[in-house]
Design a protein around this motif. Structure first.
Motif, PDB file in Angstrom:
ATOM      1  N   UNK A  39       5.945 -16.531-106.001  1.00  0.00           N
ATOM      2  CA  UNK A  39       5.494 -17.876-105.670  1.00  0.00           C
ATOM      3  C   UNK A  39       6.360 -19.008-106.208  1.00  0.00           C
ATOM      4  N   UNK A  40       7.278 -18.706-107.119  1.00  0.00           N
ATOM      5  CA  UNK A  40       8.066 -19.791-107.700  1.00  0.00           C
ATOM      6  C   UNK A  40       9.425 -19.285-108.174  1.00  0.00           C
ATOM      7  N   UNK A  41      10.328 -20.224-108.401  1.00  0.00           N
ATOM      8  CA  UNK A  41      11.651 -19.900-108.920  1.00  0.00           C
ATOM      9  C   UNK A  41      11.540 -19.211-110.283  1.00  0.00           C
ATOM     10  N   UNK A  42      10.662 -19.750-111.127  1.00  0.00           N
ATOM     11  CA  UNK A  42      10.482 -19.185-112.471  1.00  0.00           C
ATOM     12  C   UNK A  42      10.001 -17.740-112.394  1.00  0.00           C
ATOM     13  N   UNK A  43       9.046 -17.492-111.510  1.00  0.00           N
ATOM     14  CA  UNK A  43       8.527 -16.133-111.350  1.00  0.00           C
ATOM     15  C   UNK A  43       9.624 -15.210-110.839  1.00  0.00           C
ATOM     16  N   UNK A  44      10.447 -15.718-109.933  1.00  0.00           N
ATOM     17  CA  UNK A  44      11.543 -14.926-109.397  1.00  0.00           C
ATOM     18  C   UNK A  44      12.542 -14.533-110.468  1.00  0.00           C
ATOM     19  N   UNK A  45      12.874 -15.468-111.341  1.00  0.00           N
ATOM     20  CA  UNK A  45      13.807 -15.174-112.427  1.00  0.00           C
ATOM     21  C   UNK A  45      13.230 -14.141-113.387  1.00  0.00           C
ATOM     22  N   UNK A  46      11.915 -14.247-113.616  1.00  0.00           N
ATOM     23  CA  UNK A  46      11.253 -13.287-114.505  1.00  0.00           C
ATOM     24  C   UNK A  46      11.264 -11.890-113.896  1.00  0.00           C
ATOM     25  N   UNK A  47      10.965 -11.784-112.606  1.00  0.00           N
ATOM     26  CA  UNK A  47      10.944 -10.489-111.931  1.00  0.00           C
ATOM     27  C   UNK A  47      12.357  -9.891-111.878  1.00  0.00           C
ATOM     28  N   UNK A  48      13.357 -10.735-111.685  1.00  0.00           N
ATOM     29  CA  UNK A  48      14.724 -10.234-111.626  1.00  0.00           C
ATOM     30  C   UNK A  48      15.152  -9.646-112.973  1.00  0.00           C
ATOM     31  N   UNK A  49      14.787 -10.310-114.066  1.00  0.00           N
ATOM     32  CA  UNK A  49      15.116  -9.775-115.395  1.00  0.00           C
ATOM     33  C   UNK A  49      14.453  -8.408-115.589  1.00  0.00           C
ATOM     34  N   UNK A  50      13.205  -8.309-115.160  1.00  0.00           N
ATOM     35  CA  UNK A  50      12.478  -7.051-115.269  1.00  0.00           C
ATOM     36  C   UNK A  50      13.124  -5.957-114.419  1.00  0.00           C
ATOM     37  N   UNK A  51      13.586  -6.319-113.212  1.00  0.00           N
ATOM     38  CA  UNK A  51      14.188  -5.323-112.317  1.00  0.00           C
ATOM     39  C   UNK A  51      15.540  -4.857-112.847  1.00  0.00           C
ATOM     40  N   UNK A  52      16.275  -5.741-113.491  1.00  0.00           N
ATOM     41  CA  UNK A  52      17.536  -5.307-114.101  1.00  0.00           C
ATOM     42  C   UNK A  52      17.272  -4.202-115.122  1.00  0.00           C
ATOM     43  N   UNK A  53      16.251  -4.378-115.937  1.00  0.00           N
ATOM     44  CA  UNK A  53      15.899  -3.373-116.944  1.00  0.00           C
ATOM     45  C   UNK A  53      15.439  -2.078-116.272  1.00  0.00           C
ATOM     46  N   UNK A  54      14.660  -2.234-115.202  1.00  0.00           N
ATOM     47  CA  UNK A  54      14.154  -1.066-114.484  1.00  0.00           C
ATOM     48  C   UNK A  54      15.305  -0.272-113.871  1.00  0.00           C
ATOM     49  N   UNK A  95      22.920 -10.719-105.367  1.00  0.00           N
ATOM     50  CA  UNK A  95      21.572 -10.940-105.888  1.00  0.00           C
ATOM     51  C   UNK A  95      21.387 -12.377-106.328  1.00  0.00           C
ATOM     52  N   UNK A  96      20.279 -12.988-105.933  1.00  0.00           N
ATOM     53  CA  UNK A  96      19.967 -14.334-106.374  1.00  0.00           C
ATOM     54  C   UNK A  96      18.470 -14.590-106.242  1.00  0.00           C
ATOM     55  N   UNK A  97      18.018 -15.626-106.929  1.00  0.00           N
ATOM     56  CA  UNK A  97      16.640 -16.081-106.813  1.00  0.00           C
ATOM     57  C   UNK A  97      16.674 -17.394-106.047  1.00  0.00           C
ATOM     58  N   UNK A  98      15.938 -17.478-104.958  1.00  0.00           N
ATOM     59  CA  UNK A  98      15.954 -18.696-104.165  1.00  0.00           C
ATOM     60  C   UNK A  98      14.863 -18.690-103.124  1.00  0.00           C
ATOM     61  N   UNK A  99      14.833 -19.744-102.338  1.00  0.00           N
ATOM     62  CA  UNK A  99      13.824 -19.880-101.286  1.00  0.00           C
ATOM     63  C   UNK A  99      13.968 -18.767-100.265  1.00  0.00           C
ATOM     64  N   UNK A 100      12.852 -18.322 -99.749  1.00  0.00           N
ATOM     65  CA  UNK A 100      12.867 -17.288 -98.726  1.00  0.00           C
ATOM     66  C   UNK A 100      13.494 -17.807 -97.437  1.00  0.00           C
ATOM     67  N   UNK A 101      13.395 -19.111 -97.208  1.00  0.00           N
ATOM     68  CA  UNK A 101      13.948 -19.697 -95.985  1.00  0.00           C
ATOM     69  C   UNK A 101      15.459 -19.855 -96.145  1.00  0.00           C
ATOM     70  N   UNK A 102      16.191 -19.375 -95.167  1.00  0.00           N
ATOM     71  CA  UNK A 102      17.646 -19.432 -95.238  1.00  0.00           C
ATOM     72  C   UNK A 102      18.263 -18.101 -95.638  1.00  0.00           C
ATOM     73  N   UNK A 103      17.446 -17.191 -96.140  1.00  0.00           N
ATOM     74  CA  UNK A 103      17.948 -15.864 -96.481  1.00  0.00           C
ATOM     75  C   UNK A 103      17.755 -14.917 -95.292  1.00  0.00           C
ATOM     76  N   UNK A 104      18.554 -13.881 -95.241  1.00  0.00           N
ATOM     77  CA  UNK A 104      18.406 -12.897 -94.167  1.00  0.00           C
ATOM     78  C   UNK A 104      18.159 -11.516 -94.766  1.00  0.00           C
TER      79      UNK A 104
END
Length: 210
Positions: A29-44, A57-66
């Motif tokens: 739901x947010x940029x902050x949440x995305x950054x948190x999930x990405x840190x967790x996925x790196x560890x995973x 890999x990046x954290x950003x808006x869903x619109x504009x990504x493919x």
């Protein structure tokens, strides 16, 4: 198969995501949440002795990504629809331009054969897109190119005139096209769509997008 463990971990945490092979999008739901999930996925990934491809890999808006050629677009009424990504459309056009080059000595039968090899598969792949106008616009663009190469294949003004007259063109219409030899693209839209119709290209074995 190894990344099935990642799927299970994402599901357990209640995340919404899509994955195909090693390509994965996670929706939060947010940029902050995305950054948190990405840190967790790196560890995973590290636990699985894998590494996240940081270049892709990046954290950003869903619109504009493919993702797999698709993208999401905000629509009227604040709805969201799946659409063909701009890059996929550009790739499609480049492929059609290659098939419909107005040089090379290929006849319309050969062009139609190549189009039948490519267009139905592309259409089927993007059948989940919820933006039918995209297909209508692309189909119109393809027909424009086909009209241009048909004029090119007829070559001389005399042949263009006689062929168009046989297809129902008036003397004025046929004479205009016949007198414009060399300006195939420009003349292929000057009312020619009412003579070299969709049904005309159907008869030559060309597939449609719509």
């Amino acid at each position: 198969m190894l990344l099935d463990e990642v799927d299970q971990a994402l599901t357990k945490r209640g995340h919404r995501f899509v994955r195909y092979a090693d390509d994965c999008n996670v929706y939060v739901r947010s940029q902050k949440a995305g950054e948190r999930v990405l840190r967790w996925m790196r560890k995973l990934y590290a636990q699985l002795h894998l590494r996240v491809n940081e270049k892709k890999t990046e954290v950003g808006s869903v619109f504009g990504r493919k993702f797999l050629g698709y993208c999401l677009r905000r629509w009227t009424g604040n709805t969201v629809k799946m659409a063909v990504a701009p890059k996929a459309i550009e790739t499609f056009k480049q492929r059609i331009k290659t098939i419909t080059k107005r040089v090379g000595g290929r006849g319309m039968t050969q062009v139609a054969e190549q189009m039948r090899e490519y267009l139905p598969g592309w259409k089927s792949y993007f059948r989940l897109a919820q933006t039918p106008q995209t297909f209508k616009n692309l189909d119109s663009w393809v027909r424009h190119r086909l009209r241009a190469i048909q004029l090119k294949h007829w070559r001389t003004g005399t042949t263009i005139y006689s062929r168009l007259r046989s297809l129902g063109a008036t003397h004025e219409q046929a004479a205009l096209m016949a007198g414009g030899a060399g300006h195939w693209w420009r003349h292929s839209e000057a009312g020619l769509n009412r003579i070299l119709t969709v049904k005309y290209f159907d008869s030559l074995g060309f597939p449609r997008l719509t």
